[in-house]
Design a protein around this motif. Structure first.
Motif, PDB file in Angstrom:
ATOM      1  N   ILE A 102       0.852   7.977  25.084  1.00 46.65           N
ATOM      2  CA  ILE A 102       0.911   9.443  25.175  1.00 46.65           C
ATOM      3  C   ILE A 102       1.529  10.016  23.897  1.00 46.65           C
ATOM      4  O   ILE A 102       2.582   9.554  23.448  1.00 46.65           O
ATOM      5  CB  ILE A 102       1.776   9.892  26.377  1.00 46.65           C
ATOM      6  CG1 ILE A 102       1.186   9.371  27.696  1.00 46.65           C
ATOM      7  CG2 ILE A 102       1.888  11.424  26.409  1.00 46.65           C
ATOM      8  CD1 ILE A 102      -0.091  10.040  28.102  1.00 46.65           C
ATOM      9  N   VAL A 104       2.653  13.799  22.381  1.00 50.01           N
ATOM     10  CA  VAL A 104       2.831  15.248  22.541  1.00 50.01           C
ATOM     11  C   VAL A 104       2.986  15.826  21.143  1.00 50.01           C
ATOM     12  O   VAL A 104       3.905  15.460  20.402  1.00 50.01           O
ATOM     13  CB  VAL A 104       4.071  15.560  23.403  1.00 50.01           C
ATOM     14  CG1 VAL A 104       4.298  17.064  23.469  1.00 50.01           C
ATOM     15  CG2 VAL A 104       3.900  14.986  24.802  1.00 50.01           C
ATOM     16  N   VAL A 125      -1.506  15.527  24.057  1.00 56.46           N
ATOM     17  CA  VAL A 125      -1.237  16.802  24.720  1.00 56.46           C
ATOM     18  C   VAL A 125      -0.538  17.706  23.715  1.00 56.46           C
ATOM     19  O   VAL A 125       0.461  17.320  23.102  1.00 56.46           O
ATOM     20  CB  VAL A 125      -0.342  16.617  25.967  1.00 56.46           C
ATOM     21  CG1 VAL A 125      -0.109  17.956  26.654  1.00 56.46           C
ATOM     22  CG2 VAL A 125      -0.970  15.615  26.934  1.00 56.46           C
ATOM     23  N   THR A 138       6.044  20.606  28.784  1.00 58.85           N
ATOM     24  CA  THR A 138       5.044  19.544  28.587  1.00 58.85           C
ATOM     25  C   THR A 138       5.650  18.166  28.832  1.00 58.85           C
ATOM     26  O   THR A 138       5.053  17.322  29.507  1.00 58.85           O
ATOM     27  CB  THR A 138       4.479  19.619  27.157  1.00 58.85           C
ATOM     28  OG1 THR A 138       3.928  20.919  26.927  1.00 58.85           O
ATOM     29  CG2 THR A 138       3.391  18.574  26.950  1.00 58.85           C
ATOM     30  N   ILE A 142       4.612  15.415  31.819  1.00 57.14           N
ATOM     31  CA  ILE A 142       4.183  14.053  31.484  1.00 57.14           C
ATOM     32  C   ILE A 142       5.103  13.025  32.113  1.00 57.14           C
ATOM     33  O   ILE A 142       4.657  12.021  32.671  1.00 57.14           O
ATOM     34  CB  ILE A 142       4.136  13.884  29.954  1.00 57.14           C
ATOM     35  CG1 ILE A 142       2.955  14.681  29.391  1.00 57.14           C
ATOM     36  CG2 ILE A 142       4.016  12.421  29.570  1.00 57.14           C
ATOM     37  CD1 ILE A 142       2.928  14.747  27.892  1.00 57.14           C
ATOM     38  N   LYS A 145       4.285  12.839  35.759  1.00 58.87           N
ATOM     39  CA  LYS A 145       2.968  12.260  36.026  1.00 58.87           C
ATOM     40  C   LYS A 145       2.943  10.752  35.823  1.00 58.87           C
ATOM     41  O   LYS A 145       2.285  10.019  36.577  1.00 58.87           O
ATOM     42  CB  LYS A 145       1.926  12.925  35.123  1.00 58.87           C
ATOM     43  CG  LYS A 145       0.500  12.430  35.345  1.00 58.87           C
ATOM     44  CD  LYS A 145      -0.477  13.187  34.455  1.00 58.87           C
ATOM     45  CE  LYS A 145      -1.908  12.686  34.677  1.00 58.87           C
ATOM     46  NZ  LYS A 145      -2.873  13.421  33.821  1.00 58.87           N
ATOM     47  N   TYR A 146       3.670  10.270  34.816  1.00 55.39           N
ATOM     48  CA  TYR A 146       3.602   8.846  34.465  1.00 55.39           C
ATOM     49  C   TYR A 146       4.886   8.083  34.792  1.00 55.39           C
ATOM     50  O   TYR A 146       5.155   7.041  34.221  1.00 55.39           O
ATOM     51  CB  TYR A 146       3.308   8.705  32.962  1.00 55.39           C
ATOM     52  CG  TYR A 146       1.944   9.217  32.555  1.00 55.39           C
ATOM     53  CD1 TYR A 146       0.810   8.424  32.700  1.00 55.39           C
ATOM     54  CD2 TYR A 146       1.796  10.497  32.026  1.00 55.39           C
ATOM     55  CE1 TYR A 146      -0.439   8.894  32.323  1.00 55.39           C
ATOM     56  CE2 TYR A 146       0.546  10.975  31.652  1.00 55.39           C
ATOM     57  CZ  TYR A 146      -0.564  10.170  31.799  1.00 55.39           C
ATOM     58  OH  TYR A 146      -1.807  10.637  31.427  1.00 55.39           O
ATOM     59  N   ARG A 154       5.540   6.615  24.335  1.00 54.56           N
ATOM     60  CA  ARG A 154       5.465   8.078  24.354  1.00 54.56           C
ATOM     61  C   ARG A 154       6.071   8.637  23.070  1.00 54.56           C
ATOM     62  O   ARG A 154       7.184   8.275  22.687  1.00 54.56           O
ATOM     63  CB  ARG A 154       6.204   8.624  25.576  1.00 54.56           C
ATOM     64  CG  ARG A 154       5.673   8.055  26.891  1.00 54.56           C
ATOM     65  CD  ARG A 154       6.380   8.639  28.093  1.00 54.56           C
ATOM     66  NE  ARG A 154       7.792   8.299  28.145  1.00 54.56           N
ATOM     67  CZ  ARG A 154       8.594   8.635  29.153  1.00 54.56           C
ATOM     68  NH1 ARG A 154       8.113   9.324  30.184  1.00 54.56           N
ATOM     69  NH2 ARG A 154       9.869   8.309  29.146  1.00 54.56           N
TER      70      ARG A 154
END
Length: 386
Positions: A102, A104, A125, A138, A142, A145-146, A154
């Motif tokens: 991920i 950001v 994202v 944000t 995240i 969600k994860y 990340r």
């Protein structure tokens, strides 16, 4: 339109001498005699270069000297050189972030970073430009969600000084969020290295943040240092990983030795002449004062940014029409007053959605009369067109 002389504070465009605000020559090092002498000496000693990658037969002692000089200047354990400034970020990002990870990223990052995000194949994202509430929201989403996903890497990717807006990233707030949500930070200092901070060490010095709080710092050397190539700096582990896994390092011919030598000399000159930063800051303030008097424009950039960004106070409602107006202004100030400024026109590959504007790059080499000439010219032409 073409240059026929080095793109210093004054240059020749289409056969006419102009005041140049179109080149990111922040410290006025383009054409600096010490840099030229350094390049000449390196050419005599090494030739133009090996034409081979660093890992094969492309490493020359001056490359190692340059990496050590950058690490010493920034107070990091190690650094790594890249041959091309723009490729630094889009090689470094995919070296660490892969498919399934991920990232950001700020929506205002420049195209080199955008390309790195794409090449990483990670889930990307975007958060609102330089908006810490948007970043926090944000990261919260995240993380939620994860939260049950193991081994997920990340990252937060930001610019220290944004090329597309002239804004400065609030590093202290970003680090607090990074530590709270357990992300890593990749920071691009292409436009802030040699510019921000009391001695030009960049965003960490500007905010008084320990450099070890960041996981990776990248920068192109074609701006403040007036050479070419780029570098990454950080822990020895992070740098060693790139020597084996970063495409721009592994597969590209090494940086010509004379450019590495010029980078070392530029850092030495900056270290010996802190007054260059004082002059640059004063020049930014003078130009800001003059441009703030133009009623049809608003200054979108940070007051300490050498990228002074002018945007239309009232858009026409059409991106193409706005661009046409801005280009018309830029063309007229060049033709009528010999002041060279550029619009922030982007390629079709660039996905940045920030508004367009006129971008002026301030240099320590500009005189006060250069700055007054630019602001008066833009004020006069804008009053005629807008």
């Amino acid at each position: 339109m073409f240059y026929t002389r080095a793109a210093g504070p004054h240059t020749i465009v289409n056969g006419k001498e102009v005041v140049n605000f179109a080149s990111a020559n922040y410290l006025g090092f383009i054409g600096h005699q010490k840099l030229l002498d350094s390049c000449s000496s390196a050419l005599e000693k090494y030739g133009v270069g090996s034409c081979g990658p660093r890992g094969f037969y492309g490493t020359i002692d001056v490359h190692l000297d340059c990496e050590a000089r950058i690490a010493k200047f920034l107070g990091t354990p190690d650094s790594i050189l890249y041959s091309y400034g723009l490729s630094t970020m889009f090689s470094a990002i995919p070296a660490f972030s892969k498919k399934g990870d991920i990232i950001v990223a700020d929506e205002g990052v420049h195209w080199g970073i955008q390309n790195g995000l794409y090449l990483s194949r990670s889930t990307v994202v975007y958060f609102k430009h330089n908006d810490m509430d948007s970043l926090k929201e944000t990261l919260e989403k995240i993380t939620s969600k994860y939260k049950h996903t193991k081994n997920l890497r990340r990252y937060i990717v930001v610019e220290a000084l944004y090329q597309n807006s002239g804004q400065i990233a609030p590093l202290d707030d970003i680090i607090k969020l990074k530590e709270k949500y357990r992300f890593r930070i990749l920071l691009d200092e292409s436009n802030s290295f040699g510019v921000l901070g009391s001695s030009g060490r960049g965003l960490t010095e500007h905010y008084g943040v320990p450099v070890e709080k960041l996981d990776l710092i990248t920068a192109a050397m074609g701006h403040a240092l007036a050479t070419e190539g780029g570098f990454c700096t950080g822990s020895a582990r992070v740098i060693d990983h790139q020597r084996l896994s970063s495409s721009g390092y592994v597969f590209s011919a090494s940086l010509p030795p004379y450019l590495a030598s010029a980078a070392i000399t530029a850092i030495d000159v900056l270290d010996e002449n802190p007054n260059l930063l004082t002059k640059l800051k004063n020049n930014i303030a003078v130009l800001w004062k003059g441009l703030s008097e133009i009623p049809s424009f608003t200054i979108a950039s940070h007051p300490e940014s050498p990228i002074v960004y002018l945007r239309l106070k009232k858009s026409t409602g059409s991106l193409n029409n706005d661009l046409h107006l801005l280009e018309n202004i830029a063309e007229r100030v060049l033709k009528e007053d010999s002041v060279f400024v550029v619009t922030s026109r982007r390629s079709t590959l660039d996905k940045c959605r920030l508004p367009l504007g006129i971008r002026l790059f301030v240099s320590a080499g500009h005189s006060e009369s250069d700055l007054h000439k630019a602001s008066e010219s833009l004020k006069r032409v804008a009053a005629l067109i807008l």
